[in-house]
Design an enzyme around this catalytic site. Structure first.
Site, short mmCIF file in Angstrom:
data_model
loop_
_atom_site.label_atom_id
_atom_site.label_comp_id
_atom_site.label_asym_id
_atom_site.label_seq_id
_atom_site.Cartn_x
_atom_site.Cartn_y
_atom_site.Cartn_z
N SER A 205 2.74 -0.71 1.25
CA SER A 205 2.45 -0.06 -0.03
C SER A 205 3.76 0.49 -0.63
O SER A 205 4.70 -0.26 -0.83
CB SER A 205 1.39 1.02 0.16
OG SER A 205 0.88 1.46 -1.08
N HIS A 464 -6.51 -2.93 0.48
CA HIS A 464 -5.25 -2.30 0.83
C HIS A 464 -5.34 -1.69 2.23
O HIS A 464 -6.29 -0.95 2.53
CB HIS A 464 -4.99 -1.19 -0.19
CG HIS A 464 -3.56 -0.81 -0.39
ND1 HIS A 464 -2.60 -1.69 -0.79
CD2 HIS A 464 -2.93 0.39 -0.26
CE1 HIS A 464 -1.45 -1.06 -0.92
NE2 HIS A 464 -1.62 0.21 -0.59
#
Length: 539
Positions: A205, A464
């Site tokens: 990320s 994610h």
């Protein structure tokens, strides 16, 4: 030699012998530290790599830690959270952490068959606003016994990224922290049994974007052999920001500095404030819930900034060819945007989920949600883009739970997938080092979508963190049998990558195609039952 001199020499010799034979003791230029024996591995935690960034050192590039320890340094305390306004904190007051937090932590497996180990330097994520090394897990790598793990704490939010856009308060302090930590690792890891010539820098990320930003420094190849960016790269729209100067002076107003217009006065005032005041003021920049997700992040600095980190937009750096040539793996999951979109399923004070409010507030909230409020030149341009996005992904549909996956796809494309493809295309055109790419498609039972929305009745897909959780991230539930197998294959992939003399990369029986010199864009698709090499047309 008199008696006193003899005793001093004897003590020094004895001390050196003890350090050489006791694996818990490590001698650094600052003195000796003591770690902890954790049965299967040794840990050396909270080692300072920079001077505490307090008072006059707040909003300054980090200074290398130069103090000498009078006694043995206790390296058994887990690293602290850097001060932050944490999205996942349950209380209304989301402030956690301390300002004096710039440390690295080293985890070394017990393996009598090895005298030295390759190194994984892990840069944590958290949208540059929150997160911490203690949220990462190193136990699976320690159990394999083949690599040292080093985690890095760096400044976050306004403390790490506030910027007036000039040399006085240039910003990017968190990225400069990372760079100094990587230099510390290169210079000192051999003392822990690490191989400074075999360092893999990895992040997920914002950590993945950070790795890419570090790669765009020409000296990065002196600090790392290979790099991995999972679900984040420097071109993603949430990474490099515009409008930072306005937000910096707004921060000053919010914490009682008044209506200033001079950067020197603003910096002096903010340095006099308690850090908690500054970080708590983050809530003044949020429109609803934790939106926009990162009001403070990386910026383009002026060239006259002290120790500048980023003086051009990443795409311009790539086009110039002036970046480090190291083998690079970049990735995303099939529905990475589930992290961002899941927040729309949270109920608001009126009892309705935020997703329904978008029907009446789309033009207001979309620029905050999707990071173009500060990049659009006019309100009309902003509204036109909002209209086009809604038409492309929803057509005539309403914003609703039934249409949630269409909105999640919008976030996945805009935040992760589109710019991954563009980055690979740009970098293979202007660079020469290997570029590898994978897509992960294997949903977790309890992923970040369920965690943020507190919903189990919505299908999020592979979102994610679903892949990163199998390498480093702490999970709230046990891995499934297929995830345990995938975890082993991922860690084996990293081991092979850092040791490869040619920069070659393999996952299980799939050899990653190098995208340099290819007409088509190649990637590895990873699923629960295996992997396959695929290709798509260049963008």
């Amino acid at each position: 030699m008199n008696v006193i001199e003899y005793l001093l020499v004897s003590l020094l010799i004895g001390s050196a012998a003890t350090v050489a034979t006791d694996p818990l003791l490590v001698e650094l230029p600052n003195g000796i530290l003591r770690g902890r024996d954790n049965e299967g591995y040794y840990s050396y935690e909270s080692i300072p790599y920079a001077e505490p960034p307090l008072r006059e050192l707040r909003f300054e590039p980090p200074q290398p830690y130069a103090r000498r320890w009078d006694s043995i340094f206790n390296a058994t305390t887990p690293p602290a959270f850097c001060m932050q306004w944490n999205q996942f904190a349950e209380d209304a007051d989301k402030l956690i952490g301390i300002e004096d937090c710039l440390t690295v932590s080293v985890y070394k497996p017990k393996n009598s068959n090895r005298s030295s180990f390759p190194v994984v330097a892990n840069i944590h994520g958290g949208i540059f606003m929150f997160g911490a090394p203690v949220e990462q897990r190193h136990e699976p790598i320690m159990a394999r016994g083949n690599m040292i793990v080093v985690t890095i704490a760096y400044r976050l939010g306004p403390i790490g990224f506030l910027s007036t856009g000039d040399a006085t308060l240039s910003g990017n302090f968190g990225l400069k922290d990372q760079r100094l930590a990587l230099r510390w690792i290169k210079q000192n890891i051999a003392r822990f049994g690490g191989e400074p010539e075999n360092i893999l820098v990895l992040g997920h990320s914002a950590g993945g974007a950070s790795v890419h930003l570090q790669m765009l420094q020409e000296d990065f190849s002196q600090l790392a052999k290979v790099a991995v960016s999972l679900s984040g790269n420097a071109l993603d729209p949430w990474v490099v920001q515009q409008g930072a100067r306005r937000r910096a002076f707004e921060m000053g107003r919010n914490v009682g500095c008044g209506l200033l217009s001079d950067s020197v006065e603003l910096k002096k005032c903010l340095q006099s404030k308690d850090a908690s005041e500054i970080v708590r003021a983050v809530r003044q920049f949020l429109v609803v819930d934790y939106i926009p997700i990162n009001p403070f992040g990386p910026v383009v600095e002026p060239v006259d900034a002290p120790d500048p980190f980023l003086t051009q937009y990443p795409s311009d750096i790539i086009k110039s060819g002036s970046f480090s040539q190291v083998p690079w793996l970049v990735s995303h999951t099939t529905e990475d945007g589930g992290y961002n979109a899941a927040a729309l399923l949270v109920k608001q004070p009126d009892g309705r989920e935020l997703i329904y409010h978008l029907n009446n507030r789309w033009y207001e909230l979309a620029p905050h949600l999707l990071f173009y409020r500060n990049s659009a030149k006019t309100v009309d341009e902003m509204d036109d883009y909002s209209r086009d996005l809604r038409q492309q992904y929803l057509g005539n549909r309403k914003f609703s739970e039934e249409n949630y996956l269409h909105i999640q796809r919008l976030f996945s494309d805009l935040f992760y997938i589109n710019e991954t493809l563009r980055t690979i295309d740009l970098q293979r055109e202007h660079g020469g080092s290997p570029i590898y790419y994978y897509v992960y498609d294997n949903p977790s039972e309890k992923g970040i979508g369920q965690e943020l929305s507190n919903r189990d009745d919505i299908y999020f897909g592979t979102v994610h963190r679903d892949d990163y959780a199998l390498m480093f991230d702490k999970k709230t539930s046990e891995d499934r049998p297929d995830e345990k197998i995938i975890s082993t294959k991922f860690l084996s992939m990293l081991e092979g990558f850092v040791y490869s003399d040619t920069g070659a990369l393999t996952y299980d029986n799939c050899v990653f195609p190098n995208n340099i010199g290819q007409k088509q864009l190649h990637y590895i698709l990873i699923r629960s039952n295996g992997c396959e090499a695929l290709e798509i047309a260049p963008i």
